[in-house]
Enzyme design. Structure first.
Site, PDB file in Angstrom:
ATOM      1  CG  ASP A 205      -4.260  -1.267  -2.646  1.00  0.00           C
ATOM      2  OD1 ASP A 205      -3.313  -1.334  -1.834  1.00  0.00           O
ATOM      3  OD2 ASP A 205      -4.227  -0.539  -3.651  1.00  0.00           O
ATOM      4  CG  ASP A 207      -0.576  -1.845  -4.194  1.00  0.00           C
ATOM      5  OD1 ASP A 207      -1.527  -1.400  -4.841  1.00  0.00           O
ATOM      6  OD2 ASP A 207      -0.344  -1.519  -3.004  1.00  0.00           O
ATOM      7  CG  ASP A 295      -4.106  -1.279  -7.696  1.00  0.00           C
ATOM      8  OD1 ASP A 295      -5.282  -1.441  -8.092  1.00  0.00           O
ATOM      9  OD2 ASP A 295      -3.740  -0.318  -7.004  1.00  0.00           O
TER      10      ASP A 295
HETATM   11  N1  DCP Z   1       1.400   4.461  -6.728  1.00  0.00           N
HETATM   12  C1  DCP Z   1       1.779   4.946  -7.944  1.00  0.00           C
HETATM   13  N2  DCP Z   1       0.829   5.227  -8.881  1.00  0.00           N
HETATM   14  C2  DCP Z   1      -0.480   5.021  -8.585  1.00  0.00           C
HETATM   15  C3  DCP Z   1      -0.876   4.515  -7.347  1.00  0.00           C
HETATM   16  C4  DCP Z   1       0.098   4.239  -6.430  1.00  0.00           C
HETATM   17  O1  DCP Z   1       2.966   5.129  -8.193  1.00  0.00           O
HETATM   18  N3  DCP Z   1      -1.387   5.313  -9.498  1.00  0.00           N
HETATM   19  C5  DCP Z   1       2.413   4.163  -5.733  1.00  0.00           C
HETATM   20  C6  DCP Z   1       2.355   5.072  -4.552  1.00  0.00           C
HETATM   21  C7  DCP Z   1       2.242   4.194  -3.375  1.00  0.00           C
HETATM   22  C8  DCP Z   1       2.304   2.775  -3.893  1.00  0.00           C
HETATM   23  O2  DCP Z   1       2.235   2.851  -5.304  1.00  0.00           O
HETATM   24  O3  DCP Z   1       3.329   4.458  -2.527  1.00  0.00           O
HETATM   25  C9  DCP Z   1       1.211   1.944  -3.365  1.00  0.00           C
HETATM   26  O4  DCP Z   1      -0.006   2.639  -3.441  1.00  0.00           O
HETATM   27  P1  DCP Z   1      -1.161   2.416  -2.390  1.00  0.00           P
HETATM   28  O5  DCP Z   1      -2.126   3.534  -2.593  1.00  0.00           O
HETATM   29  O6  DCP Z   1      -1.675   1.047  -2.475  1.00  0.00           O
HETATM   30  O7  DCP Z   1      -0.441   2.689  -0.986  1.00  0.00           O
HETATM   31  P2  DCP Z   1       0.184   1.683   0.047  1.00  0.00           P
HETATM   32  O8  DCP Z   1       0.235   0.304  -0.499  1.00  0.00           O
HETATM   33  O9  DCP Z   1       1.448   2.311   0.442  1.00  0.00           O
HETATM   34  O10 DCP Z   1      -0.800   1.776   1.268  1.00  0.00           O
HETATM   35  P3  DCP Z   1      -2.153   0.951   1.562  1.00  0.00           P
HETATM   36  O11 DCP Z   1      -1.833   0.114   2.726  1.00  0.00           O
HETATM   37  O12 DCP Z   1      -3.164   1.990   1.873  1.00  0.00           O
HETATM   38  O13 DCP Z   1      -2.498   0.147   0.356  1.00  0.00           O
HETATM   39 MG    MG Z   2      -1.443  -0.679  -1.307  1.00  0.00          MG
END
Ligand code: DCP
Ligand code: MG
Length: 371
Positions: A205, A207, A295
């Site tokens: 995704d 963020d 997000d």
């Molecule tokens: N996070 C958070 N609260 C949430 C969701 C995520 O604090 N409800 C944090 C934890 C992750 C970061 O935000 O380290 C980003 O979440 P992602 O699930 O998008 O993970 P990544 O961006 O690290 O990986 P991806 O490449 O799968 O999107």
């Molecule tokens: Mg992410």
């Protein structure tokens, strides 16, 4: 590269926040196997085992070279007997029997498939599995199953949102979100966070963090942004959550708890011709597009640094930052604040660097947080 001298792995910290982990993983063979074991433990609600495998994988990810012998893992933290056995088996046979067994397991396969749908967590997946459901077709044809709005969108756009998002696509989305945010509020602050901020080439995704230079001016901004995206016709799905943030509350000890900032979970339409290097199509062709999960999180500006650190991740890095704060510093840290239990006070954090300084940690750059 070979990592055989014990000295090469000396002094690896048990905390991911005291290691530097780039996207270059020299031990993917092992960490992929450990990830399967972690996920399987998660499906079996064995959180302790799950965390143990994730910690072990994270340690291996931080190593500067490939492990070529069991001796090379001597002195490394967080490697339990199960992990050692997995490493040994892979070193000897190039594969791990237990991992292959799990991958062939009907329950594991079904739960993995179901949880790959946006809006479906392990609990729902388990419920469906217990009903005897094994495929998307069976779920969608089962009249007794009531999908919520998020899950309906998850199935509707499954093909697109289960595909990885490239860095170029994330950049294109950044431009779209930036233009929209700045059209509404020219001095608003926008940051790309998550895996892309850590330098990853692909993500699941995109963020973003959005805030305003003055406290309070962020109120109402997100709903306005959502309206504008809607007007542009690119909003395919939107779940908005208002803020439940309480500045008097101490940081939470529960890592899995969602933060309280205002946010929205979106599915956005991205046209191919908006992506650099994307296919150029002939005039008259309908514009090709794909759906992408986005997000947007809106912390008040005085919480921007803690929110940025939390949302930049990785999950393992932030989890260990919080564990380090609690265990080694008697401090509580989460996406909202940093609190000193000894001084009984909140510590002021304007930048990510401030947080590392308060915790007595060397600064770790975002691209070194791929723990
Ligand atoms: N996070 C958070 N609260 C949430 C969701 C995520 O604090 N409800 C944090 C934890 C992750 C970061 O935000 O380290 C980003 O979440 P992602 O699930 O998008 O993970 P990544 O961006 O690290 O990986 P991806 O490449 O799968 O999107
Ligand atoms: Mg992410």
């Amino acid at each position: 590269t070979v990592c055989s001298t014990p000295a090469a792995v000396d002094n690896v910290s048990q905390y991911a926040c005291q290691r530097r982990t780039t996207t270059e993983n020299h031990n993917k063979m092992f960490t992929d196997a450990l990830e399967v074991l972690a996920e399987s433990s998660e499906f079996n609600e064995n959180e302790g085992r799950c965390l143990a495998f994730r910690r072990a994988a994270s340690v291996l990810k931080s190593l500067p070279s490939a492990v070529r012998s069991l001796g090379a893992t001597q002195g490394l933290p967080c490697l339990g007997e199960h992990t050692e056995a997995v490493i040994e088996e892979i070193l000897q046979f190039g594969r791990c029997f237990k991992v292959e067994e799990i991958q062939c397991d009907e329950r594991y396969q079904a739960l993995k498939l179901f949880t790959s749908v946006f809006g479906v967590g392990p609990k729902t997946a388990e419920k469906w599995y217990r009903r005897g459901l094994r495929s998307f077709k069976e779920i969608l044809n089962e009249p007794a199953i009531q999908l919520n709005k998020m899950q309906r969108a998850g199935f509707l756009y499954y093909r697109d949102i289960s595909k990885t998002v490239s860095k170029a696509e994330a950049q294109a989305l950044r431009c779209i979100i930036e233009e929209t945010v700045h059209w509404i509020m020219p001095d608003a602050i926008l940051a790309l966070t998550g895996g892309f901020r850590r330098g990853k080439e692909y993500g699941h995704d995109v963020d973003f963090l959005v805030t305003t230079p003055e406290l309070g001016r962020e109120e109402g901004l997100l709903l306005h942004v959502i309206d504008r995206l809607q007007d542009q016709g690119i909003l395919l799905y939107c779940e908005h959550q208002g803020t439940t943030f309480d500045a008097t509350k101490l940081p939470s000890c529960n890592f899995e708890a969602m933060d309280h900032f205002e946010k929205c979970f979106l599915i956005v339409r991205l046209y191919e011709d908006q992506v650099e290097g994307g296919l150029q199509r002939n005039p008259g062709d309908s514009r090709a597009w794909r759906a992408i999960r986005v997000d947007l999180v809106v912390p008040p500006v005085d919480r921007y640094a803690t929110a940025l650190l939390g949302w930049t991740g990785s999950r393992q890095f932030v989890r260990d930052l919080r564990r380090f704060a609690r265990k080694e510093r008697r401090m509580l840290f989460d996406n909202h604040a940093l609190y000193d239990k000894t001084k009984k006070m909140f510590l002021s954090t304007t930048t990510e660097e401030d947080i590392f300084v308060h915790l007595g940690l060397e600064y770790v750059e975002p691209w070194q947080r791929n723990a």
